[in-house]
Scaffold this motif. Structure first.
Motif, mmCIF file in Angstrom:
data_model
loop_
_atom_site.group_PDB
_atom_site.id
_atom_site.type_symbol
_atom_site.label_atom_id
_atom_site.label_comp_id
_atom_site.label_asym_id
_atom_site.label_seq_id
_atom_site.Cartn_x
_atom_site.Cartn_y
_atom_site.Cartn_z
ATOM 1 N N ALA A 18 3.133 0.892 1.040
ATOM 2 C CA ALA A 18 3.439 2.336 1.412
ATOM 3 C C ALA A 18 5.356 2.349 0.115
ATOM 4 O O ALA A 18 5.339 3.175 -0.736
ATOM 5 C CB ALA A 18 3.536 3.138 2.558
ATOM 6 N N ALA A 19 6.101 1.608 1.230
ATOM 7 C CA ALA A 19 7.093 1.410 0.477
ATOM 8 C C ALA A 19 6.710 0.772 -1.002
ATOM 9 O O ALA A 19 8.027 2.089 -2.225
ATOM 10 C CB ALA A 19 8.144 0.171 0.547
ATOM 11 N N SER A 20 6.435 0.071 -1.404
ATOM 12 C CA SER A 20 5.982 -0.294 -3.094
ATOM 13 C C SER A 20 5.608 1.089 -3.652
ATOM 14 O O SER A 20 5.844 1.431 -4.516
ATOM 15 C CB SER A 20 5.412 -1.042 -3.562
ATOM 16 O OG SER A 20 5.635 -2.726 -2.972
ATOM 17 N N GLN A 207 11.516 14.156 -1.431
ATOM 18 C CA GLN A 207 10.054 14.795 -1.338
ATOM 19 C C GLN A 207 9.724 12.751 -1.307
ATOM 20 O O GLN A 207 8.968 12.974 -0.669
ATOM 21 C CB GLN A 207 9.364 14.375 -2.706
ATOM 22 C CG GLN A 207 8.270 14.735 -3.154
ATOM 23 C CD GLN A 207 7.096 15.332 -4.314
ATOM 24 O OE1 GLN A 207 8.701 15.478 -5.460
ATOM 25 N NE2 GLN A 207 6.779 15.050 -4.441
ATOM 26 N N VAL A 208 9.624 11.569 -1.490
ATOM 27 C CA VAL A 208 9.417 10.576 -1.704
ATOM 28 C C VAL A 208 9.626 9.857 -0.140
ATOM 29 O O VAL A 208 8.635 9.421 0.419
ATOM 30 C CB VAL A 208 10.367 9.992 -2.844
ATOM 31 C CG1 VAL A 208 10.015 8.039 -2.281
ATOM 32 C CG2 VAL A 208 10.110 9.555 -3.882
ATOM 33 N N ILE A 213 8.008 9.025 5.107
ATOM 34 C CA ILE A 213 7.420 8.997 6.689
ATOM 35 C C ILE A 213 6.031 9.135 6.769
ATOM 36 O O ILE A 213 6.072 9.277 7.627
ATOM 37 C CB ILE A 213 8.435 10.331 6.409
ATOM 38 C CG1 ILE A 213 10.160 9.297 6.593
ATOM 39 C CG2 ILE A 213 8.886 10.342 8.282
ATOM 40 C CD1 ILE A 213 10.770 10.283 7.185
ATOM 41 N N PHE A 214 5.791 10.453 6.105
ATOM 42 C CA PHE A 214 4.550 10.574 6.288
ATOM 43 C C PHE A 214 3.726 9.975 6.186
ATOM 44 O O PHE A 214 2.323 9.588 7.334
ATOM 45 C CB PHE A 214 3.855 11.804 5.324
ATOM 46 C CG PHE A 214 2.431 12.434 5.999
ATOM 47 C CD1 PHE A 214 2.352 13.198 6.723
ATOM 48 C CD2 PHE A 214 1.598 12.728 4.925
ATOM 49 C CE1 PHE A 214 0.767 14.025 7.310
ATOM 50 C CE2 PHE A 214 0.490 12.961 5.339
ATOM 51 C CZ PHE A 214 0.243 13.123 6.064
ATOM 52 N N GLY A 215 3.599 9.108 5.146
ATOM 53 C CA GLY A 215 3.002 8.270 5.374
ATOM 54 C C GLY A 215 2.774 6.539 6.665
ATOM 55 O O GLY A 215 1.524 6.514 6.953
ATOM 56 N N PHE A 220 0.079 4.846 11.019
ATOM 57 C CA PHE A 220 0.268 4.179 12.327
ATOM 58 C C PHE A 220 -1.358 5.239 13.146
ATOM 59 O O PHE A 220 -1.453 4.201 14.142
ATOM 60 C CB PHE A 220 1.600 4.400 12.966
ATOM 61 C CG PHE A 220 2.172 3.568 13.334
ATOM 62 C CD1 PHE A 220 2.380 2.250 14.042
ATOM 63 C CD2 PHE A 220 3.549 3.844 12.529
ATOM 64 C CE1 PHE A 220 3.717 1.611 13.480
ATOM 65 C CE2 PHE A 220 4.865 2.335 12.182
ATOM 66 C CZ PHE A 220 4.656 1.667 12.720
ATOM 67 N N PHE A 221 -1.373 6.239 13.265
ATOM 68 C CA PHE A 221 -2.815 6.516 13.630
ATOM 69 C C PHE A 221 -3.583 6.258 12.879
ATOM 70 O O PHE A 221 -4.153 6.005 13.872
ATOM 71 C CB PHE A 221 -2.784 7.919 12.934
ATOM 72 C CG PHE A 221 -3.910 8.739 13.604
ATOM 73 C CD1 PHE A 221 -3.558 9.616 14.272
ATOM 74 C CD2 PHE A 221 -4.783 9.223 12.310
ATOM 75 C CE1 PHE A 221 -4.979 10.009 14.643
ATOM 76 C CE2 PHE A 221 -6.287 10.277 12.655
ATOM 77 C CZ PHE A 221 -6.011 10.226 13.698
#
Length: 637
Positions: A18-20, A207-208, A213-215, A220-221
């Protein structure tokens, strides 16, 4: 700890991913913002340069021509002044854009270079670059800047050279301190265009970060949801599967495993099962290769079709046998029923195969793409039955030559039997006929005045003569005949027989076409005997045509088989399939009494056979008959 890491492997794997993705998105969008700013600055700086060149090359020379007293009007003749004013007006439409002609020692204080611009001027002086772009911090805002150097030219020295010689209008406005003592080729200023990108980059960062954070929250969900799904849906079924696999593949390794370690149990079972499947696959592949080798190399036709009779595979021998160009053409036929000559026979074959699941040595007739018929023996069986998939495989063995040989042997045996019978009876019957004929002549002499008696006696003598002719044919048929062979052209014999029948054919309105190949080799045969064969053939065709028909006689040389082929085709009534196998039998005839003895084709068959040849017949009721005579060249030398 190891158990926690093992259960959290998805999170550990997806976090860097996700970070990448976020870093890649930020980098891409940042490049798009800078690229857009670069395009806009390029347009603005090109506009400034075009304005400067227009003033220098067009407007200023024109003004000097108008004012002969060397008057200088800055608003129309100064490149700096005109360029600044035009760019100021363009800036009203694009307020975010800033244009500046920056110089270290400018004439106009507004053009005084700041430290960044001084650094840019020094870079141009120390390099041969014609343009620079970079992000700069200007008035506390991050901007994208585009810079181009301005060089002093000889024409510039009039205003920027010695202040004593400068136009008085400029001296009165700007004084004698800045913008003088230029030298040709010297970098004296830069055109600079700035477009702010700081706010756009800041918004992109927000935005990123928000997306990341949303991702993470979504990740986790999902992990939690998957864990619940695994625990309450998958693991119970996994336990059942592991127990089932353990029963299929028992082993010592399962005894030391805990009852709750279902993942280890299922992994172990699947590994063993994979090895078993691999072994079975290897054996299956060997079996398939063996089958495919037999399938491809078989000299007999092999077909495979499904439950709807759709052809799904055919071997190379089958392609050649049925005359298909390639496998794609063969598989394009609707059903295998099209390969059978008799549709009803095809239906019986298919129904019996579905009922019995196998058929052995089913004798039938098939037809190739050119309409040629073959007699075959079919052995077929149900090859595959999986759920709703059913495949049948059939081996078609060509027995056409075998059948022809059997017919030839039967006909030969019949001819031999009739010959033996004829040899024993002909002499005795001929003696009795001679006595009848003698007494008929005596009665005719003693009753010469009795007209009715003479007529009756003539009928007796006529039939006695007919019987004697039949007996003579029988004797000729039964006795070994000496052949007077010589080299002849078969076309000459056919033409001679055609001339003999020309008048009779014309009277019956039957056309005769001779399609004779000029390239035929000479054959070593008995001319009179072969003439008798063709006369019998012509007579049969003539009698088969009621009125208005056609007889076609063709010859050609088969170079591959070294054979001369003669075909006699007529458009007569045809021969029923029920009796076509009997037409070469002695005394067999379909003609009316008195029109034939039934020996013509038998005699012809014997003559051709004695020359090492064959007679074949093809006929369709109501459409006509074709006789084919085959004479081998190698046996006639």
């Amino acid at each position: 700890m190891l158990k926690i890491l093992r259960q959290s492997w998805l999170v550990i794997f997806l976090l860097p991913l996700a970070a990448s993705i976020c870093l890649f998105y930020y980098s891409y969008q940042r490049q798009q913002i800078i690229s857009q700013a670069s395009k806009e600055t390029e347009i603005f700086i090109a506009t400034a340069e075009a304005t400067r060149l227009y003033v220098k090359e067009v407007l200023r020379p024109k003004m000097y021509k108008i004012f002969s007293d060397e008057r200088f009007i800055p608003e129309a003749m100064s490149t700096s002044h005109v360029g600044r004013e035009i760019m100021k007006r363009i800036g009203k439409h694009f307020p975010y854009m800033e244009y500046k002609r920056a110089a270290i020692n400018p004439r106009n204080p507004l053009n005084k270079a700041d430290p960044v611009e001084i650094e840019i001027i020094d870079r141009f002086k120390n390099s041969k670059e014609k343009e620079l772009t970079q992000l700069v911090l200007r008035k506390g805002v991050m901007c994208f800047g585009r810079f181009r150097p301005i060089y002093a030219e000889k024409s510039c020295l009039k205003c920027h050279g010695d202040p004593a010689r400068a136009p008085k209008e400029l001296v009165e406005i700007y004084g004698k301190e800045g913008g003088y003592y230029y030298k040709p080729g010297q970098i004296v200023a830069i055109d600079a265009v700035y477009i702010p990108v700081g706010q756009a980059l800041a918004n992109l960062k927000k935005q990123v970060v928000s997306s990341f954070i949303f991702g993470i929250g979504l990740l986790f969900f999902l992990v939690f949801s998957i864990r619940l799904l695994l625990q309450y849906e998958f693991l119970p079924r996994l336990r059942k599967l592991s127990i089932y696999l353990g029963s299929i593949i028992p082993g010592e390794r399962f005894k030391n495993l805990s009852a709750d370690d279902n993942v280890e149990r299922i992994t172990s079972s699947l590994e063993d099962l994979a090895l078993e499947v691999k072994r079975a696959h290897r054996e299956l592949k060997k079996s398939e290769q063996k089958y495919r080798s037999l399938f491809e190399s078989s000299q007999d036709t092999i077909l495979m079709w499904d439950q709807s009779c759709k052809l799904v595979d055919i071997n190379p021998a089958g392609l050649k046998f049925f005359g298909f160009i390639n496998k794609e053409e063969a598989l394009s036929i609707e059903t295998i029923e099209q390969l059978f000559w008799d549709h009803q026979d095809a239906l019986k074959f298919i129904d019996k195969l579905k009922e019995k699941s196998q058929i052995k040595d089913w004798e039938t007739t098939v037809v190739n793409r050119e309409g040629k018929r073959f007699q075959v023996l079919v052995t077929a069986s149900k090859a595959i039955e999986i759920d709703r998939l059913i495949l049948y495989v059939g081996l078609f063995r060509d027995i056409t030559e075998k059948k022809l040989m059997e017919k030839h042997i039967i006909t030969t045996e019949k001819l031999a039997a009739v010959g033996q019978l004829a040899a024993g009876l002909a002499h005795e019957i001929n003696n009795s006929l001679s006595v009848i004929k003698c007494y008929a002549n005596l009665l005719a002499k003693s009753n010469s005045k009795d007209t009715q008696a003479l007529k009756d006696l003539e009928v007796i003598k006529k039939h006695v003569k007919l019987c004697q002719q039949i007996l003579q044919n029988l004797l000729n048929f039964s006795r070994p005949t000496e052949y007077k062979k010589d080299r002849v052209n078969i076309n000459d014999i056919i033409k001679e027989v055609a001339e003999l029948f020309a008048a009779r054919l014309k009277k019956r309105e039957i056309s005769l076409s001779l399609e004779l190949s000029p390239d035929l080799p000479e054959l070593f045969l008995d001319r009179d005997k072969m003439k008798q064969v063709f006369m019998n053939m012509f007579l049969n065709s003539l009698q088969a045509i009621d009125k208005k028909g056609e007889i076609i006689v063709s010859t050609y040389f088969d170079y591959l088989k070294n054979q001369v082929i003669i075909k006699i085709k007529d458009t007569g009534c045809g021969i029923p399939q029920t009796i076509i196998d009997k037409i070469f039998d002695p005394f067999f005839t379909t003609k009316a009494p008195g029109e034939g003895t039934g020996l013509g084709l038998s005699v012809s068959y014997g003559i051709v056979k004695d020359h090492g040849g064959q007679i074949l017949v093809e006929s369709q009721l109501g459409q006509g008959t074709t006789f084919t005579i085959i004479l081998p060249v190698e046996m006639t030398v």
